[in-house]
Structures are given as C-alpha cells and as structure tokens.
Motif scaffolding. Structure first.
Motif, PDB file in Angstrom:
ATOM      1  N   ALA A   1       0.494  -1.709  -0.126  1.00  0.00           N
ATOM      2  CA  ALA A   1       0.139  -0.165   0.293  1.00  0.00           C
ATOM      3  C   ALA A   1       1.032   1.573  -0.208  1.00  0.00           C
ATOM      4  CB  ALA A   1      -0.692  -0.176   1.167  1.00  0.00           C
TER       5      ALA A   1
ATOM      6  N   LEU B   1      -0.026   4.072  -2.357  1.00  0.00           N
ATOM      7  CA  LEU B   1      -0.081   5.841  -1.693  1.00  0.00           C
ATOM      8  C   LEU B   1      -0.463   6.587  -2.680  1.00  0.00           C
ATOM      9  CD1 LEU B   1      -2.296   6.051   0.174  1.00  0.00           C
ATOM     10  CD2 LEU B   1       0.072   7.047   1.371  1.00  0.00           C
TER      11      LEU B   1
ATOM     12  N   LEU C   1      -3.334   5.982  -5.813  1.00  0.00           N
ATOM     13  CA  LEU C   1      -4.601   6.103  -4.965  1.00  0.00           C
ATOM     14  C   LEU C   1      -4.554   7.172  -5.011  1.00  0.00           C
ATOM     15  CD1 LEU C   1      -5.050   3.150  -2.637  1.00  0.00           C
ATOM     16  CD2 LEU C   1      -5.452   3.381  -4.413  1.00  0.00           C
TER      17      LEU C   1
ATOM     18  N   VAL D   1     -10.298   0.407  -1.929  1.00  0.00           N
ATOM     19  CA  VAL D   1      -9.651  -0.295  -2.221  1.00  0.00           C
ATOM     20  C   VAL D   1      -9.397  -2.288  -1.681  1.00  0.00           C
ATOM     21  CG1 VAL D   1      -7.534  -0.104  -1.981  1.00  0.00           C
ATOM     22  CG2 VAL D   1      -8.541   1.752  -1.972  1.00  0.00           C
TER      23      VAL D   1
ATOM     24  N   ASP E   1      -0.930  -2.442   5.719  1.00  0.00           N
ATOM     25  CA  ASP E   1      -1.493  -2.295   4.190  1.00  0.00           C
ATOM     26  C   ASP E   1      -2.763  -1.434   4.590  1.00  0.00           C
ATOM     27  OD1 ASP E   1       0.830  -2.691   3.463  1.00  0.00           O
ATOM     28  OD2 ASP E   1       0.615  -3.992   2.095  1.00  0.00           O
TER      29      ASP E   1
ATOM     30  N   LEU F   1      -4.054   2.385   4.604  1.00  0.00           N
ATOM     31  CA  LEU F   1      -5.005   3.198   3.745  1.00  0.00           C
ATOM     32  C   LEU F   1      -5.445   3.840   4.650  1.00  0.00           C
ATOM     33  CD1 LEU F   1      -4.934   0.884   0.763  1.00  0.00           C
ATOM     34  CD2 LEU F   1      -4.022   2.413   0.806  1.00  0.00           C
TER      35      LEU F   1
ATOM     36  N   SER G   1      -4.662   7.188   6.186  1.00  0.00           N
ATOM     37  CA  SER G   1      -3.830   8.238   5.090  1.00  0.00           C
ATOM     38  C   SER G   1      -4.835   9.431   5.617  1.00  0.00           C
ATOM     39  CB  SER G   1      -4.072   7.687   3.815  1.00  0.00           C
ATOM     40  OG  SER G   1      -3.396   8.808   3.371  1.00  0.00           O
TER      41      SER G   1
ATOM     42  N   LEU H   1      -6.672  10.074   1.840  1.00  0.00           N
ATOM     43  CA  LEU H   1      -7.298   9.275   1.198  1.00  0.00           C
ATOM     44  C   LEU H   1      -8.552   9.646   1.937  1.00  0.00           C
ATOM     45  CD1 LEU H   1      -5.856   5.949   0.928  1.00  0.00           C
ATOM     46  CD2 LEU H   1      -6.080   8.261  -1.155  1.00  0.00           C
TER      47      LEU H   1
ATOM     48  N   VAL I   1     -11.554  -0.106   3.033  1.00  0.00           N
ATOM     49  CA  VAL I   1     -10.896  -1.024   2.398  1.00  0.00           C
ATOM     50  C   VAL I   1     -10.955  -2.590   3.181  1.00  0.00           C
ATOM     51  CG1 VAL I   1      -8.066  -1.595   2.996  1.00  0.00           C
ATOM     52  CG2 VAL I   1      -9.133   1.295   2.786  1.00  0.00           C
TER      53      VAL I   1
END
Lengths: 116, 116
Positions: B13, B17, B20, B32, B83, B87, B90, B93, B99
């Motif tokens: 991931a 990033l 994405l 994701v 991972d 995500l 983050s 995002l 996820v």
C-alpha cells in the motif's frame, strides 16, 4: 518467457523501480517495456492542484505535502523518454537491460514506438 | 462500477498511495481491495540481502541503499493488515474509504478474507 507487470498511475518508472529491483533479484529482468497511454489521468493532474487539495485535507502536513511529486505528465512522448532514461541510468538494474518505450493510443489501439 | 488496478511487487500500500491519491482525484475512490498472494516474491526477499546485493553493484551509493525499504513480507496476513491500516489511516484519502483485504492462494485460487 515470463512477463511481469507493474502498474501505477501514469506508468512512471521512478515509482516502479523498487518493484523492478525486487523482480530482477527473483527472476532476472532482461527487458522493460514502458507504456504510457493517451488521455492518461496523469496528463490531467498537476502537482500544484494536488498539493493544494491535500493541504486542505491535512493542513497539519503542509511541509510533507509540498515535497510530494505526483509525477505529472506534460507531454506523453517526453514522459516515456524520461522513464526509459531513468531505467537505463539506474545503477540498481543490470547494465545490459533492454528498455523499450511506447505510447498506446486508446482510441486506435495502436502502439507508437518511442526512441530515446 | 469502474475498477482500477495498481500492481507492484508485494502489492504494498505505501508504494500505491501516490497512485491512489491520483486516481481518487480523477475518478473518486470508494473502496480499495488489498490482495497479497501466497508464494509472493516479497516473502522470499529480505531488505538485508537486497542492500548487500545493490551495494556490490553501486558501492558509491551505500548510504542511499541503506535507506531503501523493499517492503519485505514476513507474514502474509500481517502484511495485508498493515497495508489496510496504512490506507485507512492516510490523511490523504477520504475518511469514509472502504478497505478490504485478502490473501489469494495461488494453489487453490481461493481468496481468504483478512480482517484488521
């Protein structure tokens, strides 16, 4: 012949380098084909725009965001040439690595050969 | 539903990033799916080995090489969980990003659901 694939936004070589080094150590990489395509999202994005958008999302990370390079594409042939050069010049990939570059036209399906 | 794909060694991931974030700004990313697979090359590579191999190739870059993280995988479920967390956590995002995580068994073709 084994074929591996690395896919990222824009098909950019600098982001693929770690993957290529890993694949080279596992399987040996004889050739890399760089393919960027017409109407790619990265031709529609600019670092400035993304920096500004992310800074709005996470103002506490302004300094980190300012350093981010999203590898925008201003000219498709130039981006392929740039990426071919990154791969050919990398001291971490074998010196005799063959590097080919193409622009894929999503309307016609044709691949246009790009020379350094 | 549009489905995009980012592929890198190990399916990690942190390396995905940037892609994405770009895809999110172009198309909007609702979910994701992280998929790592059994017998993945990254389960057979170690940072130490790659550092040593690259240092032999490019001794002038020893300091740069020492900082490289090849995102080795010691445990497949753990790498998927790690991972998924990257995500979800983050700040770049969307907060409501969904996820999902799976380990794909290349012998049976089955996907094993991984929960955080």
């Amino acid at each position: 012949m084994k074929v591996g694939e690395v896919r990222n936004a824009g098909g950019r070589a600098s982001e693929a380098l770690r993957s290529l080094i890993c694949i080279d150590h596992l399987l040996g990489v004889g050739a890399v084909i760089v393919i960027h395509h017409t109407d790619c999202g990265l031709t529609h994005l600019r670092n400035d725009f993304l920096h500004s958008s992310l800074t709005q999302k996470a103002p506490e990370n302004t300094a980190e965001i300012a350093k981010m390079d999203f590898l925008e594409i201003l000219d498709l042939k130039a981006s392929v040439v740039e990426d071919m050069k990154i791969l050919k010049d990398s001291p971490y990939l074998r010196k005799d690595l063959k590097v080919y570059g193409y622009v894929y036209d999503i309307k016609t399906g044709k691949l246009q050969d790009v020379k350094e």
